[in-house]
Design a protein around this motif. Structure first.
Motif, PDB file in Angstrom:
ATOM      1  N   VAL A  10      31.974  28.609  45.882  1.00 56.26           N
ATOM      2  CA  VAL A  10      32.791  29.288  44.864  1.00 56.26           C
ATOM      3  C   VAL A  10      31.947  29.515  43.606  1.00 56.26           C
ATOM      4  CG1 VAL A  10      34.765  29.024  43.291  1.00 56.26           C
ATOM      5  CG2 VAL A  10      34.998  28.374  45.698  1.00 56.26           C
ATOM      6  N   ASP A  12      28.692  29.602  43.263  1.00 58.97           N
ATOM      7  CA  ASP A  12      27.634  30.598  43.498  1.00 58.97           C
ATOM      8  C   ASP A  12      28.164  32.015  43.356  1.00 58.97           C
ATOM      9  OD1 ASP A  12      25.788  28.652  43.946  1.00 58.97           O
ATOM     10  OD2 ASP A  12      25.704  28.872  46.138  1.00 58.97           O
ATOM     11  N   GLN A  13      29.326  32.258  43.957  1.00 63.42           N
ATOM     12  CA  GLN A  13      29.873  33.622  43.920  1.00 63.42           C
ATOM     13  C   GLN A  13      30.313  34.018  42.517  1.00 63.42           C
ATOM     14  OE1 GLN A  13      32.175  35.202  47.042  1.00 63.42           O
ATOM     15  NE2 GLN A  13      31.879  33.473  48.376  1.00 63.42           N
ATOM     16  N   VAL A  14      30.941  33.071  41.820  1.00 56.95           N
ATOM     17  CA  VAL A  14      31.402  33.400  40.469  1.00 56.95           C
ATOM     18  C   VAL A  14      30.198  33.562  39.531  1.00 56.95           C
ATOM     19  CG1 VAL A  14      32.768  32.612  38.495  1.00 56.95           C
ATOM     20  CG2 VAL A  14      33.638  32.293  40.816  1.00 56.95           C
TER      21      VAL A  14
END
Lengths: 131, 231
Positions: A10, A12-14
């Motif tokens: 989460v 990493d994506q944000v």
């Protein structure tokens, strides 16, 4: 406990989304977590706080929304809540569920970027996956 | 610069993408991956050793990647079959992820491998959410574990394409209620095949190999209702 791996995914994506927008901070991250996703919300919240440390997400709040498991029976053209433990056999006719309509989500739903200048004014702006 | 955005991204998108790449690449070169999940001690390694040996006798090139938090004991046991075997040490991680599998296959997996068995970390919770690029997902449970195991671990059993009951030679001593176990499996995964096996008396040994080969030949594989997610 795989919640740490999920929390890191989460973050990493944000972080990637934040850097592509030049965001300076993140206030909150909202997640859809299906009843059948096999995720413990408390363990995820604990891991999330650790995973955020030292990133642009530091201090961000994690909001998890539990999505109930719902299955669909094709012959009956009806949906039912599968419950926990789940029952994937139609309560009316006994046929196998044709589809799990919801309940396995593990999805980042919404991110709120930190807002140093106007903390009370917020604006929604949907973006596409690619943007 | 203050706003909420609908991100709508799957948390496991990176793993799913890596698994898709792995499945595509391996399928193209004729390798089919079988992912084995179970609790610790349910007999994955013992059954796999027999299936690998059988594969060797039948001239099917099979290999195994076996994952544990620590020790290379399982790789040593499996290597007795004569098949290429590699141990993955997860250093405490409770499950395998697709990129870990890909990394371990690099420079190791023989080109001619028809079947690659991946013995996941003994755990019925965490591995369930991770696609490893497999074409067949198998969940095992021994007769000593209780008939309600499928209800306690619904995601693992709900996503299985084949369920294998192990140690059936002990079924009577363990008072294993087979109809009840089957009913619980059907509740979370209607239509999935349940195979009874025992490495001690040979019952059901070879079925895993046969099912894996059927998948490798492109035969229909059970699609669990739970995997038909509309969401």
């Amino acid at each position: 406990m795989h919640e740490m791996s999920l929390a890191v995914a989460v973050v990493d994506q944000v972080e990637a989304a934040a850097s592509s927008r030049g965001a300076v901070g993140v206030t909150s991250v909202e997640l859809d977590v299906g009843e059948l996703a096999g995720v413990v919300a408390d363990a995820l919240a604990f891991s999330f706080e650790l995973a955020c440390a030292g990133t642009v997400l530091e201090g961000a709040e994690l909001i998890t929304r539990t999505v109930p498991g719902v299955a669909r029976c094709e012959p009956c053209a009806a949906d039912w809540a599968v419950g926990m433990p789940p029952r994937l056999l139609c309560p009316t006719c006994g046929a196998a569920a044709g589809e799990l309509v919801s309940g396995r989500e593990l999805q980042i739903r919404e991110v709120r970027w930190a807002c140093p200048d106007t903390p009370h004014e917020r604006q929604r702006q949907p973006i596409t996956e690619e943007s | 610069m203050c706003r909420a955005v609908d991100l709508q991204r799957a948390v496991l998108a990176k793993n799913d993408a890596a698994a898709h790449v792995l499945r595509t690449e391996l399928t193209a070169r004729g390798t089919t991956v079988v992912n084995l999940l179970s609790s610790p001690g349910s007999g994955k390694t013992a059954l796999l050793e027999r299936e690998l040996r059988l594969a060797g006798e039948r001239g099917v090139s099979a290999a195994a990647l076996t994952a544990d938090l620590a020790t290379e004991n399982d790789a040593r046991r499996l290597a007795r079959s004569g098949a290429p075997v590699k141990q993955v040490l997860t250093d405490g991680l409770c499950h395998l992820e697709a990129d870990m599998v890909a990394r371990h296959l690099h420079d190791w997996l023989p080109e001619s491998t028809r079947l690659l068995f991946v013995e996941n970390v003994g755990n019925l919770v965490c591995p369930a959410g991770y696609d490893l690029g497999e074409s067949l997902r198998v969940v095992l449970a021994s007769v000593t574990e209780g008939e309600d195991k499928p209800l306690k671990y619904p995601t693992a059993f709900g996503l299985a394409q084949l369920v294998i009951v192990t140690k059936t030679d002990m079924a009577e001593a363990a008072e294993f209620d087979e109809p009840s176990f089957r009913a619980h499996v059907q509740q979370v995964n209607p239509g999935v095949e349940v195979v009874l096996s025992s490495v001690r008396d040979g019952r059901g040994v070879g079925t895993l190999l046969e099912r894996a080969l059927a998948v490798a030949e492109g035969n229909h594989v059970h699609t669990p209702a739970m995997a038909q997610a509309g969401a």
